[in-house]
Design an enzyme around this catalytic site. Structure first.
Site, PDB file in Angstrom:
ATOM      1  N   SER A  27       0.838  -1.212   0.000  1.00 24.03           N
ATOM      2  CA  SER A  27       0.000   0.000   0.000  1.00 24.03           C
ATOM      3  C   SER A  27       0.866   1.254   0.000  1.00 24.03           C
ATOM      4  O   SER A  27       0.599   2.220  -0.721  1.00 24.03           O
ATOM      5  CB  SER A  27      -0.889   0.020   1.242  1.00 24.03           C
ATOM      6  OG  SER A  27      -1.824  -1.017   1.176  1.00 24.03           O
ATOM      7  N   ARG A  31       1.543   4.357  -2.950  1.00 25.11           N
ATOM      8  CA  ARG A  31       1.314   5.765  -2.613  1.00 25.11           C
ATOM      9  C   ARG A  31       2.588   6.587  -2.753  1.00 25.11           C
ATOM     10  O   ARG A  31       2.556   7.747  -3.166  1.00 25.11           O
ATOM     11  CB  ARG A  31       0.752   5.872  -1.190  1.00 25.11           C
ATOM     12  CG  ARG A  31      -0.721   5.410  -1.111  1.00 25.11           C
ATOM     13  CD  ARG A  31      -1.078   5.032   0.309  1.00 25.11           C
ATOM     14  NE  ARG A  31      -2.494   4.770   0.508  1.00 25.11           N
ATOM     15  CZ  ARG A  31      -3.126   3.622   0.179  1.00 25.11           C
ATOM     16  NH1 ARG A  31      -2.451   2.636  -0.407  1.00 25.11           N
ATOM     17  NH2 ARG A  31      -4.418   3.466   0.428  1.00 25.11           N
ATOM     18  N   GLY A 101      -5.885  -3.591  -7.659  1.00 25.90           N
ATOM     19  CA  GLY A 101      -7.016  -2.714  -7.353  1.00 25.90           C
ATOM     20  C   GLY A 101      -6.548  -1.386  -6.798  1.00 25.90           C
ATOM     21  O   GLY A 101      -7.127  -0.336  -7.087  1.00 25.90           O
ATOM     22  N   SER A 174     -13.422   1.354   2.662  1.00 27.82           N
ATOM     23  CA  SER A 174     -12.372   1.048   1.690  1.00 27.82           C
ATOM     24  C   SER A 174     -11.350   2.171   1.638  1.00 27.82           C
ATOM     25  O   SER A 174     -11.668   3.315   1.296  1.00 27.82           O
ATOM     26  CB  SER A 174     -12.992   0.849   0.297  1.00 27.82           C
ATOM     27  OG  SER A 174     -11.987   0.937  -0.682  1.00 27.82           O
ATOM     28  N   GLN A 176      -9.052   2.280  -0.470  1.00 26.26           N
ATOM     29  CA  GLN A 176      -8.828   2.616  -1.876  1.00 26.26           C
ATOM     30  C   GLN A 176      -9.785   3.716  -2.313  1.00 26.26           C
ATOM     31  O   GLN A 176      -9.397   4.648  -3.012  1.00 26.26           O
ATOM     32  CB  GLN A 176      -9.005   1.368  -2.744  1.00 26.26           C
ATOM     33  CG  GLN A 176      -7.923   0.327  -2.465  1.00 26.26           C
ATOM     34  CD  GLN A 176      -8.078  -0.926  -3.299  1.00 26.26           C
ATOM     35  OE1 GLN A 176      -9.069  -1.104  -3.995  1.00 26.26           O
ATOM     36  NE2 GLN A 176      -7.095  -1.804  -3.220  1.00 26.26           N
ATOM     37  N   ASP A 325      -6.814  -7.983   4.404  1.00 25.46           N
ATOM     38  CA  ASP A 325      -5.988  -8.771   3.474  1.00 25.46           C
ATOM     39  C   ASP A 325      -5.433 -10.053   4.094  1.00 25.46           C
ATOM     40  O   ASP A 325      -4.843 -10.878   3.398  1.00 25.46           O
ATOM     41  CB  ASP A 325      -4.811  -7.928   2.973  1.00 25.46           C
ATOM     42  CG  ASP A 325      -5.281  -6.839   2.014  1.00 25.46           C
ATOM     43  OD1 ASP A 325      -6.372  -6.978   1.434  1.00 25.46           O
ATOM     44  OD2 ASP A 325      -4.544  -5.851   1.859  1.00 25.46           O
ATOM     45  N   LYS A 352     -12.311  -9.255  -3.810  1.00 23.76           N
ATOM     46  CA  LYS A 352     -10.862  -9.032  -3.856  1.00 23.76           C
ATOM     47  C   LYS A 352     -10.306  -9.696  -5.122  1.00 23.76           C
ATOM     48  O   LYS A 352     -11.043  -9.945  -6.062  1.00 23.76           O
ATOM     49  CB  LYS A 352     -10.224  -9.586  -2.573  1.00 23.76           C
ATOM     50  CG  LYS A 352     -10.625  -8.815  -1.315  1.00 23.76           C
ATOM     51  CD  LYS A 352     -10.104  -7.400  -1.365  1.00 23.76           C
ATOM     52  CE  LYS A 352     -10.482  -6.587  -0.153  1.00 23.76           C
ATOM     53  NZ  LYS A 352     -10.142  -5.170  -0.288  1.00 23.76           N
ATOM     54  N   ARG A 356     -12.562 -14.462  -2.038  1.00 23.31           N
ATOM     55  CA  ARG A 356     -11.683 -15.127  -1.053  1.00 23.31           C
ATOM     56  C   ARG A 356     -12.434 -15.994  -0.053  1.00 23.31           C
ATOM     57  O   ARG A 356     -11.823 -16.844   0.596  1.00 23.31           O
ATOM     58  CB  ARG A 356     -10.807 -14.097  -0.336  1.00 23.31           C
ATOM     59  CG  ARG A 356      -9.708 -13.603  -1.236  1.00 23.31           C
ATOM     60  CD  ARG A 356      -8.755 -12.658  -0.557  1.00 23.31           C
ATOM     61  NE  ARG A 356      -7.642 -12.367  -1.470  1.00 23.31           N
ATOM     62  CZ  ARG A 356      -6.859 -11.293  -1.383  1.00 23.31           C
ATOM     63  NH1 ARG A 356      -7.071 -10.401  -0.422  1.00 23.31           N
ATOM     64  NH2 ARG A 356      -5.880 -11.121  -2.245  1.00 23.31           N
ATOM     65  N   ARG A 399      -2.683 -14.119  -2.448  1.00 16.62           N
ATOM     66  CA  ARG A 399      -2.778 -14.404  -1.009  1.00 16.62           C
ATOM     67  C   ARG A 399      -3.377 -15.791  -0.744  1.00 16.62           C
ATOM     68  O   ARG A 399      -3.059 -16.431   0.251  1.00 16.62           O
ATOM     69  CB  ARG A 399      -3.583 -13.316  -0.299  1.00 16.62           C
ATOM     70  CG  ARG A 399      -2.910 -11.950  -0.404  1.00 16.62           C
ATOM     71  CD  ARG A 399      -3.379 -10.999   0.670  1.00 16.62           C
ATOM     72  NE  ARG A 399      -3.147  -9.610   0.302  1.00 16.62           N
ATOM     73  CZ  ARG A 399      -1.970  -8.984   0.347  1.00 16.62           C
ATOM     74  NH1 ARG A 399      -0.906  -9.628   0.740  1.00 16.62           N
ATOM     75  NH2 ARG A 399      -1.865  -7.720  -0.002  1.00 16.62           N
TER      76      ARG A 399
HETATM   77  C1  S3P Z   1      -5.552  -1.252  -0.008  1.00 13.41           C
HETATM   78  C2  S3P Z   1      -6.774  -1.285   0.588  1.00 13.41           C
HETATM   79  C3  S3P Z   1      -7.562  -2.513   0.770  1.00 13.41           C
HETATM   80  C4  S3P Z   1      -6.722  -3.762   0.588  1.00 13.41           C
HETATM   81  C5  S3P Z   1      -5.800  -3.670  -0.582  1.00 13.41           C
HETATM   82  C6  S3P Z   1      -4.875  -2.476  -0.462  1.00 13.41           C
HETATM   83  C7  S3P Z   1      -4.879   0.044  -0.162  1.00 13.41           C
HETATM   84  O1  S3P Z   1      -8.597  -2.518  -0.187  1.00 13.41           O
HETATM   85  O2  S3P Z   1      -7.543  -4.892   0.477  1.00 13.41           O
HETATM   86  O3  S3P Z   1      -5.001  -4.847  -0.689  1.00 13.41           O
HETATM   87  O4  S3P Z   1      -3.666   0.064  -0.438  1.00 13.41           O
HETATM   88  O5  S3P Z   1      -5.539   1.075  -0.003  1.00 13.41           O
HETATM   89  P1  S3P Z   1      -9.997  -1.781   0.151  1.00 13.41           P
HETATM   90  O6  S3P Z   1      -9.605  -0.474   0.665  1.00 13.41           O
HETATM   91  O7  S3P Z   1     -10.770  -1.662  -1.111  1.00 13.41           O
HETATM   92  O8  S3P Z   1     -10.654  -2.682   1.152  1.00 13.41           O
END
Ligand code: S3P
Length: 446
Positions: A27, A31, A101, A174, A176, A325, A352, A356, A399
């Site tokens: 993550s 970023r 994602g 989320s 994300q 995760d 995911k 999962r 995973r």
């Molecule tokens: C992530 C947020 C999570 C996670 C993904 C990484 C991120 O997803 O499952 O592996 O880096 O912001 P969600 O925020 O959609 O749950």
């Protein structure tokens, strides 16, 4: 989805021992390169995850005119020559987020602020994952987004430009979605405010201030008032080791009798630390040492010893985002625990890299575990040993593949894990590190 790649795993022939540093946090790696690319000045990053997901993000910026210098052969250190908030160029071709994602959703936020049109796609798995959750807020901010496929799925064409800040109450917990809207907010007129149903990982909020962009909090709202530019940090941006990768070895060392493993320099941000809380509640012996901060992130060494049989627990829905995760490998721990493990409020696991809940239930059932599946969770009845000489399918989900390699250590014979090649998206070197502590796992030559 990355199809192919077969692992042969288990059973463990001895207890697991060693000191490991898993690769950098996924993550944070995404970023870091995103913020560095649109900052003024040069950002040096260390501890970057050279997994395919994060390399896809780096490649996107290269195709939009951002020079990136790799400082070592392993691609864990890099220098990003930021082009400034308004310096990205229209890409030559389609932007490909691969399996990621995080790359897709956060990049859509950033692309929403660009005065050019771009098309973003991904692999088969990513093209099935829900995008409406980011399309809606971005449209409200003024972005023009069209889907060329079915419904609100990738590929998406986004024409950005003049955005206005919004108050956005997300229906899904989320990070994300939150981060997508905050990154778009860098380009918007006025305030952007986000509220989430449950707190999620806050790396975006912690990292933006390192680039001179404050992020506030007010009555449960995350607030971004754009300052008009990001500035490369003076210090190297150091990324801690990924707790999501560490969790595989923590579970392995908790279940293989006689094991003791130390995982160094792991991110212990409370929004990522749910796996440790759940595993501890199950009776695992986890302790921390050398707690310190790296940038704005807490980090520690984690010692794991196998002391006793684990016990099943019920995970409260509010604790789901902090371990989102790690559930595949927590299901493995649960399958070897005494009593029932119950998870509810975790429907997000179905969207995911694979479904999962279904994929892990099928794989563990093949190993002899009794599982009841619900739309938003499952009940696992633990056992003391798994059936061996079975074949399971990871469905191209990194995973799932790694979780099943851990499970195989406690099987009565070898487990063949099909479609495991996607491990390279988040944990290149997983098999080598696993073998170094004594796990029995290898790639089957094709
Ligand atoms: C992530 C947020 C999570 C996670 C993904 C990484 C991120 O997803 O499952 O592996 O880096 O912001 P969600 O925020 O959609 O749950």
């Amino acid at each position: 989805m990355k199809i192919g790649g077969t692992l042969v795993a288990g059973p463990a022939e001895r207890s697991l021992h060693g000191v490991l540093q898993v690769p950098g946090d996924k993550s944070m790696s995404h970023r870091s390169v995103m913020m560095a690319a649109i900052a003024d000045g040069i950002t040096e990053i260390s501890g970057f995850l050279p997994g395919e997901d994060c390399l896809a993000t780096a490649r996107m910026f290269e195709s939009m005119g951002v020079p990136i210098e790799w400082l070592n052969a392993g691609r864990t250190a890099l220098r990003v020559h930021g082009v400034g908030l308004h310096g990205l160029k229209a890409p030559d071709g389609v932007l490909d987020a691969g399996n990621s994602g995080t790359c897709a959703r956060l990049m859509l936020g950033l692309l929403a602020g660009q005065p050019f049109s771009s098309t973003l796609t991904g692999d088969d798995s990513l093209r099935r994952r829900p995008m409406r959750r980011v399309i809606e807020p971005l449209r409200r901010m003024g972005a023009n987004i069209t889907a060329s496929g079915h419904g609100d799925l990738l590929p998406l064409t986004i024409r950005g430009g003049s955005l206005a800040g919004i108050d956005f109450e997300s229906e899904v917990a989320s990070a994300q979605v939150k981060s997508c809207v905050l990154l778009a907010g860098l380009y918007a007129r006025g305030l952007t405010r986000v509220r989430e149903p449950r707190p999620t990982r806050d790396h975006t909020e912690r990292m933006l201030p390192l680039f001179g962009q404050p992020v506030g909090e007010e009555d449960g709202w995350i607030v971004l008032q754009p300052v008009g530019a990001l500035r490369a940090p003076d210090d190297v941006l150091a990324i801690p080791a990924d707790p999501s990768s560490a969790a595989f070895f923590a579970v392995a060392a908790s279940v293989v009798p006689g094991s003791e493993v130390v995982l160094t320099h792991i991110g212990v941000n409370p929004r990522r630390d749910g796996w440790r809380r759940i595993l501890s509640a199950m009776g695992a012996d986890l302790s921390t040492a050398r707690e310190h901060a790296v940038g704005e992130e807490p980090v520690a060494d984690i010692r794991v010893r196998c002391r006793q049989t684990l016990a099943g627990v019920e995970v409260a829905s509010r604790n789901v985002p902090d371990a989102i995760d790690e559930f595949p490998v927590l299901f493995v721990a649960a399958s070897l625990a005494e009593g029932d493990f119950i998870l509810r409020g975790a429907a997000e696991l179905r969207v995911k890299e694979s479904d999962r809940i279904a994929v892990m239930a099928r794989a563990l059932q093949a190993l002899g575990v009794e599982i009841e599946e619900w739309p938003d969770g499952l009940r696992i009845r633990g056992c003391s040993r798994f059936r061996g000489d079975v074949e399971v399918d990871a469905h191209g989900d990194h995973r799932v593949a790694m979780a099943m390699a851990v499970a195989a250590q406690m099987a009565e014979g070898p487990v063949i894990i099909r479609n495991a090649a996607a491990i390279a998206t988040s944990f290149p070197g997983f098999v080598e590190q696993a073998r170094s502590i004594g796990m029995n796992v290898r790639w089957l030559e094709s």
